[in-house]
Design a protein around this motif. Sequence first.
Motif, mmCIF file in Angstrom:
data_model
loop_
_atom_site.group_PDB
_atom_site.id
_atom_site.type_symbol
_atom_site.label_atom_id
_atom_site.label_comp_id
_atom_site.label_asym_id
_atom_site.label_seq_id
_atom_site.Cartn_x
_atom_site.Cartn_y
_atom_site.Cartn_z
ATOM 1 N N THR A 147 0.832 -1.205 0.000
ATOM 2 C CA THR A 147 0.000 0.000 0.000
ATOM 3 C C THR A 147 0.862 1.249 0.000
ATOM 4 O OG1 THR A 147 -1.735 -1.171 1.211
ATOM 5 C CG2 THR A 147 -1.821 1.236 1.220
ATOM 6 N N VAL A 148 1.962 1.207 0.766
ATOM 7 C CA VAL A 148 2.867 2.363 0.840
ATOM 8 C C VAL A 148 3.501 2.635 -0.515
ATOM 9 C CG1 VAL A 148 5.026 3.221 1.822
ATOM 10 C CG2 VAL A 148 3.336 2.130 3.298
ATOM 11 N N VAL A 149 4.073 1.590 -1.127
ATOM 12 C CA VAL A 149 4.775 1.808 -2.396
ATOM 13 C C VAL A 149 3.807 2.174 -3.513
ATOM 14 C CG1 VAL A 149 6.691 0.293 -1.781
ATOM 15 C CG2 VAL A 149 4.715 -0.661 -2.967
ATOM 16 N N ASP A 150 2.559 1.714 -3.405
ATOM 17 C CA ASP A 150 1.577 2.069 -4.422
ATOM 18 C C ASP A 150 1.185 3.535 -4.342
ATOM 19 O OD1 ASP A 150 1.479 -0.344 -5.681
ATOM 20 O OD2 ASP A 150 -0.256 -1.098 -4.577
ATOM 21 N N HIS A 151 1.398 4.157 -3.189
ATOM 22 C CA HIS A 151 1.057 5.568 -3.031
ATOM 23 C C HIS A 151 2.255 6.494 -3.249
ATOM 24 C CE1 HIS A 151 -2.660 3.964 -1.307
ATOM 25 N NE2 HIS A 151 -3.172 5.167 -1.463
ATOM 26 N N ILE A 152 3.400 5.909 -3.595
ATOM 27 C CA ILE A 152 4.554 6.740 -3.934
ATOM 28 C C ILE A 152 4.268 7.452 -5.251
ATOM 29 C CG2 ILE A 152 6.996 6.698 -4.585
ATOM 30 C CD1 ILE A 152 7.370 4.333 -2.736
ATOM 31 N N SER A 153 4.548 8.732 -5.298
ATOM 32 C CA SER A 153 4.218 9.522 -6.489
ATOM 33 C C SER A 153 5.121 9.202 -7.673
ATOM 34 C CB SER A 153 4.303 11.016 -6.168
ATOM 35 O OG SER A 153 5.609 11.353 -5.731
ATOM 36 N N ASP A 154 6.315 8.638 -7.399
ATOM 37 C CA ASP A 154 7.239 8.278 -8.469
ATOM 38 C C ASP A 154 7.007 6.840 -8.916
ATOM 39 O OD1 ASP A 154 8.431 10.770 -8.294
ATOM 40 O OD2 ASP A 154 9.877 10.099 -6.798
ATOM 41 N N SER A 155 7.145 6.613 -10.200
ATOM 42 C CA SER A 155 7.003 5.258 -10.740
ATOM 43 C C SER A 155 8.316 4.498 -10.583
ATOM 44 C CB SER A 155 6.629 5.314 -12.227
ATOM 45 O OG SER A 155 5.484 6.087 -12.432
ATOM 46 N N TYR A 156 8.212 3.221 -10.283
ATOM 47 C CA TYR A 156 9.429 2.411 -10.228
ATOM 48 C C TYR A 156 9.122 1.006 -10.723
ATOM 49 C CZ TYR A 156 8.132 -0.525 -6.215
ATOM 50 O OH TYR A 156 7.515 -1.437 -5.401
ATOM 51 N N LEU A 157 10.159 0.338 -11.190
ATOM 52 C CA LEU A 157 10.070 -1.071 -11.545
ATOM 53 C C LEU A 157 11.348 -1.765 -11.097
ATOM 54 C CD1 LEU A 157 11.984 -1.532 -14.304
ATOM 55 C CD2 LEU A 157 10.068 -0.376 -15.361
ATOM 56 N N ASP A 176 8.787 -6.655 -10.473
ATOM 57 C CA ASP A 176 7.883 -5.903 -9.608
ATOM 58 C C ASP A 176 7.769 -4.468 -10.105
ATOM 59 O OD1 ASP A 176 6.119 -5.492 -7.577
ATOM 60 O OD2 ASP A 176 7.641 -5.085 -6.052
ATOM 61 N N PHE A 177 6.653 -3.823 -9.778
ATOM 62 C CA PHE A 177 6.420 -2.419 -10.089
ATOM 63 C C PHE A 177 5.278 -1.938 -9.213
ATOM 64 C CE2 PHE A 177 4.508 -5.208 -13.280
ATOM 65 C CZ PHE A 177 3.160 -4.974 -13.073
ATOM 66 N N ASN A 178 5.144 -0.614 -9.087
ATOM 67 C CA ASN A 178 4.085 -0.073 -8.227
ATOM 68 C C ASN A 178 2.908 0.414 -9.067
ATOM 69 O OD1 ASN A 178 5.288 2.173 -9.321
ATOM 70 N ND2 ASN A 178 5.306 3.360 -7.433
ATOM 71 N N LYS A 210 4.707 -6.656 -18.693
ATOM 72 C CA LYS A 210 4.078 -7.691 -17.865
ATOM 73 C C LYS A 210 5.178 -8.410 -17.097
ATOM 74 C CE LYS A 210 3.884 -11.257 -21.484
ATOM 75 N NZ LYS A 210 2.988 -12.159 -22.217
ATOM 76 N N ARG A 211 4.821 -8.996 -15.981
ATOM 77 C CA ARG A 211 5.798 -9.654 -15.115
ATOM 78 C C ARG A 211 6.493 -10.800 -15.846
ATOM 79 N NH1 ARG A 211 5.172 -7.891 -9.838
ATOM 80 N NH2 ARG A 211 3.153 -6.921 -9.367
ATOM 81 N N ALA A 260 27.982 -9.239 -7.198
ATOM 82 C CA ALA A 260 27.036 -9.643 -8.242
ATOM 83 C C ALA A 260 25.764 -8.815 -8.146
ATOM 84 C CB ALA A 260 26.703 -11.128 -8.116
ATOM 85 N N ILE A 261 25.181 -8.500 -9.283
ATOM 86 C CA ILE A 261 23.937 -7.742 -9.327
ATOM 87 C C ILE A 261 22.766 -8.695 -9.118
ATOM 88 C CG2 ILE A 261 22.457 -6.282 -10.752
ATOM 89 C CD1 ILE A 261 24.936 -5.330 -12.219
ATOM 90 N N ILE A 262 22.030 -8.476 -8.031
ATOM 91 C CA ILE A 262 20.902 -9.362 -7.743
ATOM 92 C C ILE A 262 19.586 -8.798 -8.273
ATOM 93 C CG2 ILE A 262 22.018 -10.378 -5.730
ATOM 94 C CD1 ILE A 262 20.328 -8.521 -3.975
ATOM 95 N N CYS A 263 19.528 -7.497 -8.439
ATOM 96 C CA CYS A 263 18.356 -6.875 -9.051
ATOM 97 C C CYS A 263 18.701 -5.436 -9.430
ATOM 98 C CB CYS A 263 17.140 -6.900 -8.106
ATOM 99 S SG CYS A 263 17.287 -5.838 -6.656
ATOM 100 N N THR A 264 17.829 -4.819 -10.182
ATOM 101 C CA THR A 264 18.034 -3.437 -10.619
ATOM 102 C C THR A 264 16.730 -2.671 -10.453
ATOM 103 O OG1 THR A 264 19.649 -4.168 -12.260
ATOM 104 C CG2 THR A 264 18.782 -1.946 -12.507
ATOM 105 N N ILE A 265 16.822 -1.485 -9.850
ATOM 106 C CA ILE A 265 15.659 -0.643 -9.630
ATOM 107 C C ILE A 265 15.719 0.529 -10.600
ATOM 108 C CG2 ILE A 265 14.394 0.780 -7.973
ATOM 109 C CD1 ILE A 265 15.690 -0.887 -5.750
ATOM 110 N N ILE A 266 14.631 0.742 -11.316
ATOM 111 C CA ILE A 266 14.531 1.879 -12.233
ATOM 112 C C ILE A 266 13.417 2.780 -11.736
ATOM 113 C CG2 ILE A 266 14.183 2.627 -14.612
ATOM 114 C CD1 ILE A 266 15.075 -0.080 -15.558
#
Length: 233
Positions: free
Chosen positions: A38-48, A58-60, A74-75, A134-140
């Motif tokens: 719920t918190v991340v869904d209300h963040i004004s910035d988009s992320y994936l 994942d994405f909000n 799509k996932r 090692a890169i385990i994930c990347t946030i954009i």
Amino acid sequence: YTFPKYYDAISFSMTGLCILIAIFRYELFNIMPVALQTVVDHISDSYLVLNDQLELSDFNKTFMDTFRDVLPYKRKEKIDKILSCEHEYAKTIMKKLLDSLQKQQPNSFEIHIEKKSFDRYFIVEITPVITAGAIICTIILFKDITEQKKDAELIAKTQYMLIESEHLASLGQLVGGIAHNLKTPIMSVAGGLEGLTDLIDEYEESVGDSEVTVQDHHEIAGDMRVWIGKMKE
């Protein structure tokens, strides 16, 4: 009616298989707490979030609402497929992403995404999450700066108009000063011309008049020289 004993083994096996499919295929236990979601869904910035295979994991909600008609996402889909369109913004994001992953460093840049009725500006921040080298994930992260850009353009336009107004006001003052400075000598010359015109009329009337002496002619000529002297000054 009684079922054969081997039915129990078959039922247990089928149940276990369904659970395994649910876990590994549909991420049964990979559930984000409702409060955090719920918190991340209300963040004004988009992320994936991309996993180590560069798949969208994942994405909000903001990302969904913003890019629903722009990026066909799509996932579990590869990011290069999501950004496979021919638009320049997709190529730029993909290039910056690969550069950030290669250097294993965050990357930030501004981008303009324009597609049909969609026209927005973003600050894109790419952050690789590294563990044990090692890169385990990347946030954009996509920060929408459309309003700031419009405000900046409006301010720049207003400043330009103010500068132009100041230039026009200065030009008006300059022209007014020039006109004022020219008015005095022009009026003097105009007055001198009127005086000379009167003297010429007087001289013409004196031609052939026996009462007008030579001295009178000299006086008229002297008055003309006076007016000419004033106009020269």
